[in-house]
Structures are given as C-alpha cells and as structure tokens.
Design an enzyme around this catalytic site. Sequence first.
Site, PDB file in Angstrom:
ATOM      1  N   GLY A 117       0.757  -1.213   0.066  1.00 43.23           N
ATOM      2  CA  GLY A 117       0.220  -0.032  -0.101  1.00 43.23           C
ATOM      3  C   GLY A 117       0.908   1.171  -0.234  1.00 43.23           C
ATOM      4  CG  ASN A 163       6.142  -0.456  -1.660  1.00 45.84           C
ATOM      5  OD1 ASN A 163       6.789   0.066  -0.720  1.00 45.84           O
ATOM      6  ND2 ASN A 163       6.326  -1.785  -1.803  1.00 45.84           N
ATOM      7  N   GLY A 209       5.865  -9.049 -16.515  1.00 49.08           N
ATOM      8  CA  GLY A 209       7.127  -8.923 -16.478  1.00 49.08           C
ATOM      9  C   GLY A 209       7.941  -8.166 -17.609  1.00 49.08           C
ATOM     10  N   GLY A 258       5.921  -7.078 -20.767  1.00 48.40           N
ATOM     11  CA  GLY A 258       4.866  -6.109 -20.578  1.00 48.40           C
ATOM     12  C   GLY A 258       3.618  -6.457 -19.833  1.00 48.40           C
ATOM     13  CG  ASP A 276       3.990  -2.548  -4.755  1.00 49.18           C
ATOM     14  OD1 ASP A 276       2.901  -3.555  -4.957  1.00 49.18           O
ATOM     15  OD2 ASP A 276       4.809  -3.138  -3.837  1.00 49.18           O
ATOM     16  N   GLY A 314      15.282  -1.688  -3.829  1.00 49.99           N
ATOM     17  CA  GLY A 314      14.451  -1.197  -2.900  1.00 49.99           C
ATOM     18  C   GLY A 314      12.916  -1.207  -3.347  1.00 49.99           C
TER      19      GLY A 314
END
Length: 331
Positions: free
Chosen positions: A47, A49, A241, A244, A278, A313
């Site tokens: 959420g 992110n 991935g 697309g 995300d 990250g």
Amino acid sequence: MSTSGERGRVVVVGSANVDLVVDVPRHPGAGETVLGGDLRRSPGGKGANQAVAAARAGGADTTFVGAVGRDDGADLLLASLDAAGVRTDLVARVDAATGTALITVSPDGENTIVVAPGANAHVRLDAEDLARVAAADAVLAQLEVPLDVVRDAARARRPGVPMVLNAAPSRDLPDDVWDAVDVLVVNEHEAADLAGTGRPGDGGGAPGGAGGARGSHDAGRAEALAVSLLARVPAVVVTLGGDGCLVARRGQGALAGPEVVVVPAFPADVVDTTGAGDTFCGVLAAGLARGADLPTAARLAAAAGALAVTRRGAQDAVPDEHDVVALAARR
Ligand code: RIB
C-alpha cells in the site's frame, strides 16, 4: 474524471511494512541455509509503495490510509511517504508492531517475500477515512489488509470513480469484493489463482522487466486468464514482467466480445524487482484519476515499472514523474 485539476486525487488503502532485505546468491529451498549479503532496512509495504508511486511517479494528489505501530519502523515509513508528497494525516498509530517484510533478492533481481502484518491487521476505515475516499478520483487497494477494508473503501467511492484492486498477495475473494472491483491488476500467478486454474510454470511478473524474462510468458494463456476474469470484473490488467502487460476489458454492447490490448515492456537492466508491481499500480491509478483510459494509463505504468526494476528497494526505487513521462514518450 478528475475533480481536482490536472493531478487527480488518489486514495490508496493498504499496508505499510519495514522491508528487511538480504541479497542472496540463490533463494534457499526448504530446510536450507544460504549465506547472504548485508542486511538493508527500507520503507515498503504494497500500500505505501503504491501511494509513493502514485504521488512521485504518477504526479497525483495522493492520500495513504493505513496503520503503523508506535516504533521507529513507523517513523521510517512516515518519513518516506512525506518525502514523496503523500498525505499521511489518515495513517493510524496502533498498539502493534509496524508491519515487517523479510525479503531475499537473487542476482537476477527476483525476490521472495514473507510479511508479518503487525499493524496492518488493524487497519479500519473511520468516518474521516471514508470521506477522503468519497472525494477521490481513483481508489486503489491490495490484499495485505483485512478484506473489510477493501469492501468499505469500494462502497465509499463516488459513482463512476474507479476502484482498482491489486489482488496481491493471492487470496480468495468473497462475492461482495469481486462485485466492488472495476479494475483488477494481477500477475499471471494471481490471475491463475483467482481463475481457479493451475499456476503457470514461470515467474508471475511485476511489469517492466520484472518477474520473468522477456519471452518467458505465455501471452495466449495470460489472455485466456484475463478474459475468463472478465466474468467477474469489467477490466483486468495482467502484468507479464519482461513481456509488458495485457489489458482486457468487457466489450461495449450485448454482442461485443472482449477488447484486449497488449502493452509491450520497456527494456530494463533488472537489479531488483521488489515493488515494481506496486510502482505499476500506483502510476496506473494516478493515470485513471486524471481521466486517462486504461491502456494509456497502463503504458505509463509500464514505463514506471521498467525504471523501478533498475534500482534497489521498493519506495526507494520509485522513479520521478518526469523520467516516467520521458521513457513513455520514447515509443
Ligand atoms: O510488493 C513489494 C512489497 O511487498 C514489499 O515492499 C513488502 O513490504 C511487501 O509488502
């Protein structure tokens, strides 16, 4: 769609986690110990992110509704959300530890994630939260918080405002949640789980080069899954991935078949796929809040996802809107 000028208002309802991340030479099997690199601690949670992505990469006026503890993990998360320009006045402080995710990342950028929900299990929507949802131009949720929260958010939105559900992590959905969703965003694994078919053999896939190499996805199978899910929701986005994503919508008119649009991936040197999905979802919601159609919003989202996988990250890897727009304009 937007009632707040060019930016559009997005409310993201969902989880916030402190990510504890270790690079590993390969992911351990059951019962196995693997020596990894140094521990990194960074802001995450699907959420939070997505809220950072909607604000920083998508340029939306964004509110995050969630819950954190009274610990230093909460401070880390609130600082990251604030730095991205996300409104945090509706983030509750509760008597539970801030959510924590244990993440391993292999040299090809793929990850494994285990979440200890902590405060996320205590997310509830009060009158003030519901009022903010009612003022939104797009509402975005995931499945790391109680399902009641997703249901309540969907019910509170204004008519015509899209409810976007990123059905991650995979879990069964009750009928009233299915009925509340306008746009479902899933990877192939999640699509297969929700469609009740077996999972595909390869990586599920965050967009933009993440979650399975280019050419490793079965586009025909993804399309069949997306079309089958249109029996439950009006629109489905399947992220693929390095291949697309695929946008499927119910056809207009009684006899019209489904419309399917393939959005190609943007090339990316993958470092870390954590949170790339995300970033995709946040930018997608931001585009919809501004009034973009779904394929257009998905194309911007794919560009954002491609930039996110080139950095380590989750929130730390979310690109700036300027870079997203520049990449999307290249093709
Ligand atoms: O999607 C990536 C996220 O999943 C991580 O940031 C982790 O916190 C988990 O929520």
